[in-house]
Design an enzyme around this catalytic site. Structure first.
Site: not given
Lengths: 289, 289
Positions: A81, A156, A224
């Site tokens: 990701t 995502k 993150k």
């Protein structure tokens, strides 16, 4: 994921930063590569799965990075990701040498990877994404081509934005229920199957009630991901107040020492804001059904 | 709900503020009552279903309120969504005259009421809640006794807290996806069945994408419910930042003139914050599966 590829008959050259983690796979037939560059040497498809943007950059573009050995016609696949804008940069670099790039982040977590039940969100040229079907079907249960380079990562981000606010709701709702003296298992029985229901409530609710904060999905990885989504949103001039609140609450979770716990540890930070213990003291359950 | 009770053979005396709404039920055998007091006269069970706390107070305790006619041994049931502290007040008033009170708010919406598929969250004495089983099973598909007086309302607040933050996530995620140029139906296909999935995403997502903001569940009723939850949380010294943000965003939805739209109209207010139109301009879908 490599194990499933080996089982399906793919020839795999493998590099990880911690070689020990690769030993069992080398014993099963994977070839050890000393660098991403060595892993990419002669490969038709090169898959990267690392976390932070700088790490991805090093794996792709470093002196020993995979682009140093990427041959024309090969396909670079980033399944971590990472920022959608980085996916577009990788795509441009691949095109410049006659190769192809696909961004293909996944959801499903550790369990999904182990059970080959990942859900894959792919961005890139249609024909190239379709050509990778043998890989998708080996490591995943479903894949959807979302659009051009970066679209997999953007999808995502949609997924992570949904989870971020879901977790606030699950944790605040349980905290309210506990504070009101309700019997939480009974509450979940009443609310889980209706309009308030979600995967997160069903799967994290019982763990949170027991005080089980083991990962699952790490708080620090989630921070993150939310940071990427906030950066991208800012770049697109898009204000997302719910995501921003979630990110700040998770910074508090990390500040309280729970960065390596699962994302359900948000309950601990929310309880601490009101000076409450978690798990709550037991409640005697009423009878009834 | 009254229609289902009549069909099951209950004798029902009925009062509403707008008599027209009762005509069809009177034609089917309900008796018209000129006031809550008249409806309660001689009744074994008296059910109230009104919205605002002051309205509930008038129906219960006003000169023509149902308590003026409540006989000892009767059961007062409040099925609206009202403050847990008011449920405790009604319970105390009922006990003072040898009667009983049950708070039994529902989820499932208009559709659930029409189809007798409501989910009932009941608070009150165990034996009294159990004695009402013939009513629960007539109007609902499930009921759970949550604890003493007020517990049903507290459970409904848990339900509403979950929905409040869920809606922020669904609307922000769709806004992000649209802004990033994604094909939203494809995105939903990828994210709906995993960890990001929820009833709200599955049911509201497609309507929001089409620009369908009809209720469903009214924005102004939702603001009332969130206000109750915030009041109760404040009373319990409980800070709920996600719920507070949701309430403020819904105040904006109402301020923009959408108070009588469905709660999915949050998308309009979120888009307006960033100066974006909704629904977004169409995207050409990529091929793939």
């Amino acid at each position: 994921m490599v194990g499933h590829l080996l089982a399906r008959g793919f020839r795999v050259a493998l590099h990880t930063r911690t070689r020990d983690k690769a030993e069992a796979l080398v014993a099963r037939g994977a070839t050890w590569a000393d660098s991403p560059r060595a892993a990419a040497d002669g490969a038709d498809v090169v898959v990267s799965m690392v976390g932070l943007p700088d790490e991805v950059r090093a794996v792709m573009f470093g002196d020993d990075g995979l682009f140093a050995a990427l041959r024309p016609g090969a396909i670079v696949v980033d399944m971590g990701t990472t920022p959608p804008s980085l996916a577009q940069e990788i795509d441009a670099a691949a095109r410049a040498r006659g190769a192809h790039a696909v961004d293909a982040p996944v959801s499903g977590g550790d369990v999904g990877a182990r059970e080959a039940r990942l859900s894959i969100m792919a961005g890139g040229d249609t024909a190239i994404v379709a050509a990778l079907e043998p890989i998708w079907s080996t490591v995943g249960k479903s894949w959807v081509h979302q659009g051009p380079a970066g679209s997999g990562q953007h999808t995502k981000m949609v997924n992570q934005i949904l989870i971020a606010t879901l977790m606030i709701g699950v944790c605040e709702a349980l905290l309210y229920g506990a504070r009101a003296g309700l019997d939480l298992p009974r509450v979940l029985q009443a609310v889980s199957s209706g309009a308030a229901g979600s995967w997160s409530l069903t799967n994290y609710g019982p763990r949170i009630m027991k005080g089980d904060f083991e990962p699952g999905f790490f708080v620090e990885h989630f921070i993150k991901d939310m940071g990427i989504a906030l950066d991208e949103a800012r770049r697109m001039r898009l204000s997302l107040p719910g995501l921003a609140l979630a990110e700040q609450l998770y910074v508090a979770v990390q500040a309280q020492g729970y960065g390596k716990k699962g994302i359900q540890a948000l309950e601990l930070a929310l309880a601490s804001i009101s000076g409450l213990p978690w798990p709550p003291p037991p409640v005697s359950a009423p009878s009834g059904r």
